[in-house]
Design a protein around this motif. Structure first.
Motif, PDB file in Angstrom:
ATOM      1  N   THR A  48       7.023  38.127  27.864  1.00 16.02           N
ATOM      2  CA  THR A  48       7.241  36.503  27.461  1.00 16.02           C
ATOM      3  C   THR A  48       8.590  36.386  26.604  1.00 16.02           C
ATOM      4  OG1 THR A  48       6.063  36.955  25.392  1.00 16.02           O
ATOM      5  CG2 THR A  48       4.771  36.079  26.950  1.00 16.02           C
ATOM      6  N   PHE A  49       9.120  35.387  26.687  1.00 15.20           N
ATOM      7  CA  PHE A  49      10.375  35.128  26.138  1.00 15.20           C
ATOM      8  C   PHE A  49      10.328  33.966  25.151  1.00 15.20           C
ATOM      9  CE2 PHE A  49      10.881  36.423  30.302  1.00 15.20           C
ATOM     10  CZ  PHE A  49      11.665  37.769  30.410  1.00 15.20           C
ATOM     11  N   PHE A  50      10.913  34.323  23.872  1.00 14.81           N
ATOM     12  CA  PHE A  50      11.080  33.324  22.768  1.00 14.81           C
ATOM     13  C   PHE A  50      12.461  33.280  22.185  1.00 14.81           C
ATOM     14  CE2 PHE A  50       6.492  35.042  22.620  1.00 14.81           C
ATOM     15  CZ  PHE A  50       5.975  33.937  23.073  1.00 14.81           C
ATOM     16  N   GLY A  51      13.466  32.498  22.802  1.00 18.39           N
ATOM     17  CA  GLY A  51      14.986  32.597  22.521  1.00 18.39           C
ATOM     18  C   GLY A  51      15.450  34.117  22.528  1.00 18.39           C
ATOM     19  N   GLU A  52      15.831  34.621  21.322  1.00 19.40           N
ATOM     20  CA  GLU A  52      16.573  35.878  21.383  1.00 19.40           C
ATOM     21  C   GLU A  52      15.344  37.121  21.359  1.00 19.40           C
ATOM     22  OE1 GLU A  52      19.175  35.886  18.269  1.00 19.40           O
ATOM     23  OE2 GLU A  52      20.527  34.658  19.341  1.00 19.40           O
ATOM     24  N   VAL A  53      14.047  36.657  21.347  1.00 16.47           N
ATOM     25  CA  VAL A  53      13.145  37.867  21.323  1.00 16.47           C
ATOM     26  C   VAL A  53      12.349  37.628  22.445  1.00 16.47           C
ATOM     27  CG1 VAL A  53      11.059  38.536  20.299  1.00 16.47           C
ATOM     28  CG2 VAL A  53      13.014  37.723  18.970  1.00 16.47           C
ATOM     29  N   ALA A  54      12.085  39.004  23.355  1.00 19.71           N
ATOM     30  CA  ALA A  54      11.191  39.171  24.310  1.00 19.71           C
ATOM     31  C   ALA A  54       9.994  40.127  24.020  1.00 19.71           C
ATOM     32  CB  ALA A  54      11.915  39.894  25.241  1.00 19.71           C
ATOM     33  N   THR A  55       8.750  39.971  24.248  1.00 28.11           N
ATOM     34  CA  THR A  55       7.762  40.324  24.042  1.00 28.11           C
ATOM     35  C   THR A  55       7.099  41.172  25.387  1.00 28.11           C
ATOM     36  OG1 THR A  55       6.086  38.857  24.290  1.00 28.11           O
ATOM     37  CG2 THR A  55       6.976  38.951  22.147  1.00 28.11           C
ATOM     38  N   ILE A  56       6.514  42.277  25.147  1.00 25.61           N
ATOM     39  CA  ILE A  56       6.114  43.028  26.395  1.00 25.61           C
ATOM     40  C   ILE A  56       4.659  43.330  26.139  1.00 25.61           C
ATOM     41  CG2 ILE A  56       6.430  45.213  27.748  1.00 25.61           C
ATOM     42  CD1 ILE A  56       9.339  45.290  26.621  1.00 25.61           C
ATOM     43  N   GLY A  57       3.784  43.299  27.276  1.00 24.84           N
ATOM     44  CA  GLY A  57       2.581  43.225  27.131  1.00 24.84           C
ATOM     45  C   GLY A  57       1.893  43.600  28.359  1.00 24.84           C
ATOM     46  N   VAL A  58       0.436  44.003  28.407  1.00 23.77           N
ATOM     47  CA  VAL A  58      -0.246  44.534  29.556  1.00 23.77           C
ATOM     48  C   VAL A  58       0.303  45.403  30.611  1.00 23.77           C
ATOM     49  CG1 VAL A  58      -1.534  43.354  31.487  1.00 23.77           C
ATOM     50  CG2 VAL A  58      -0.849  41.943  29.549  1.00 23.77           C
ATOM     51  N   LEU A  59       1.064  46.358  29.831  1.00 22.51           N
ATOM     52  CA  LEU A  59       1.750  47.672  30.497  1.00 22.51           C
ATOM     53  C   LEU A  59       0.510  48.446  30.882  1.00 22.51           C
ATOM     54  CD1 LEU A  59       3.912  49.137  31.733  1.00 22.51           C
ATOM     55  CD2 LEU A  59       4.101  50.284  29.474  1.00 22.51           C
ATOM     56  N   ILE A  60       0.001  48.645  32.349  1.00 22.46           N
ATOM     57  CA  ILE A  60      -1.227  49.288  32.478  1.00 22.46           C
ATOM     58  C   ILE A  60      -0.733  50.075  33.964  1.00 22.46           C
ATOM     59  CG2 ILE A  60      -3.531  49.330  33.271  1.00 22.46           C
ATOM     60  CD1 ILE A  60      -3.677  46.372  32.028  1.00 22.46           C
ATOM     61  N   VAL A  61      -1.316  51.218  33.656  1.00 18.48           N
ATOM     62  CA  VAL A  61      -0.949  52.340  34.988  1.00 18.48           C
ATOM     63  C   VAL A  61      -2.301  52.747  35.271  1.00 18.48           C
ATOM     64  CG1 VAL A  61       0.120  54.233  35.837  1.00 18.48           C
ATOM     65  CG2 VAL A  61       1.230  52.764  34.354  1.00 18.48           C
ATOM     66  N   ASP A  62      -2.583  52.766  36.741  1.00 22.87           N
ATOM     67  CA  ASP A  62      -3.668  53.370  37.163  1.00 22.87           C
ATOM     68  C   ASP A  62      -3.964  54.962  36.721  1.00 22.87           C
ATOM     69  OD1 ASP A  62      -5.726  55.011  38.938  1.00 22.87           O
ATOM     70  OD2 ASP A  62      -5.312  53.132  40.356  1.00 22.87           O
ATOM     71  N   GLU A  63      -5.118  54.746  35.888  1.00 17.24           N
ATOM     72  CA  GLU A  63      -5.350  56.257  35.390  1.00 17.24           C
ATOM     73  C   GLU A  63      -5.203  57.585  36.235  1.00 17.24           C
ATOM     74  OE1 GLU A  63      -9.133  57.980  32.861  1.00 17.24           O
ATOM     75  OE2 GLU A  63      -9.582  56.566  34.141  1.00 17.24           O
ATOM     76  N   LYS A  64      -5.366  57.277  37.527  1.00 13.84           N
ATOM     77  CA  LYS A  64      -5.146  58.492  38.486  1.00 13.84           C
ATOM     78  C   LYS A  64      -3.798  58.728  38.464  1.00 13.84           C
ATOM     79  CE  LYS A  64      -7.452  56.563  42.078  1.00 13.84           C
ATOM     80  NZ  LYS A  64      -7.988  55.259  41.322  1.00 13.84           N
ATOM     81  N   LEU A  65      -2.785  57.666  38.266  1.00 18.69           N
ATOM     82  CA  LEU A  65      -1.210  57.946  38.634  1.00 18.69           C
ATOM     83  C   LEU A  65      -0.645  58.111  37.209  1.00 18.69           C
ATOM     84  CD1 LEU A  65      -0.973  55.382  41.361  1.00 18.69           C
ATOM     85  CD2 LEU A  65      -1.040  57.912  41.644  1.00 18.69           C
TER      86      LEU A  65
END
Length: 243
Positions: free
Chosen positions: A24-41
């Motif tokens: 998500t983007f709020f002006g000069e700030v970006a937030t990062i979320g929902v970083l998910i990787v398949d457990e097997k990988l």
């Protein structure tokens, strides 16, 4: 909601999604979320590749995220610094009395809510507040007709999430949450709480217990920290970053 405020990436393998990341983007700030990787990988670098895309997309923006214990080593390697703990509380709301001084927000309160949020966070999150406003409900505290604190509540998974909460004191933050909870007795509620909020013991006592701890992290710093009287006590879930 996340995609409406930014963008997302997926990792594809054999026509299956095996990794995700949203920004998500709020002006000069970006937030990062929902970083998910398949457990097997996991352990094969997919998380790092998704984060590389995120940082390239963010450009010179400050980047914020809420890290699990598994993710912290990767984020440190990418230049993120630890800020503070975030306490994840979840549970069924026990009986809570509606406090004096808090009430439901009305449409005319939107600009004031957005302004005190900007004052507390140092960034313009009007787009986020608008999205939450359209999907949930807000409570406010007023002094002399002026909004001096607010709290949001919206559907989340199989229950609801309370947040963000911005106020001038722990007492006001508790009153705002009490007002929301008094209308949701028996509901499953999640609260992503700043460790320094002073609200953890109270939440535990009303059945919304701490279930895990995560870490707020930041890469770069694009704005000055605010010294305004308003402070964020509860996040708008960790997916929307910190605060």
């Amino acid at each position: 909601m996340l995609l409406g405020l930014g963008c997302g990436y997926v990792a594809i393998m054999n026509n299956h999604v095996v990794g995700t990341m949203c920004m998500t983007f709020f002006g000069e700030v970006a937030t990062i979320g929902v970083l998910i990787v398949d457990e097997k990988l996991r352990g094969q670098g997919l998380g790092g590749q998704l984060m590389k895309l995120a940082l390239e997309k963010a450009g010179k923006r400050e980047c914020r995220l809420i890290a699990s214990s598994d993710g912290k080593p990767l984020y440190r390697k990418l230049g993120f610094d630890q800020l503070e703990a975030v306490l994840i509380h979840r549970g069924i709301v026990a009986h809570v009395e509606a406090p004096d001084g808090a009430e439901w927000a009305i449409r005319d309160d939107f600009d004031q809510i957005s302004e005190i949020d900007r004052s507390a966070t140092g960034i313009d999150r009007r787009a986020l507040i608008s999205t939450l406003w359209n999907k949930g409900g807000f409570a406010v505290i007023r002094y002399a007709g002026k909004v001096v604190g607010y709290a949001g509540m919206l559907p989340y998974g199989g229950g609801e999430v309370a947040g963000p909460v911005v106020a001038c004191s722990t007492d006001e933050a508790r009153r705002l949450l009490s007002f929301l909870f008094s209308h949701r007795i028996g509901a499953l509620i999640r609260v992503d709480l700043r460790q320094q909020s002073g609200l953890a013991d109270w939440l535990n006592s009303i059945g919304i217990a701490e279930v895990s701890t995560r870490t707020a992290m930041r890469r770069g710093k694009a704005h000055s920290d605010t010294e305004a009287p308003f402070r964020t006590y509860v996040l708008a879930t960790s997916q929307f970053g910190f605060p």
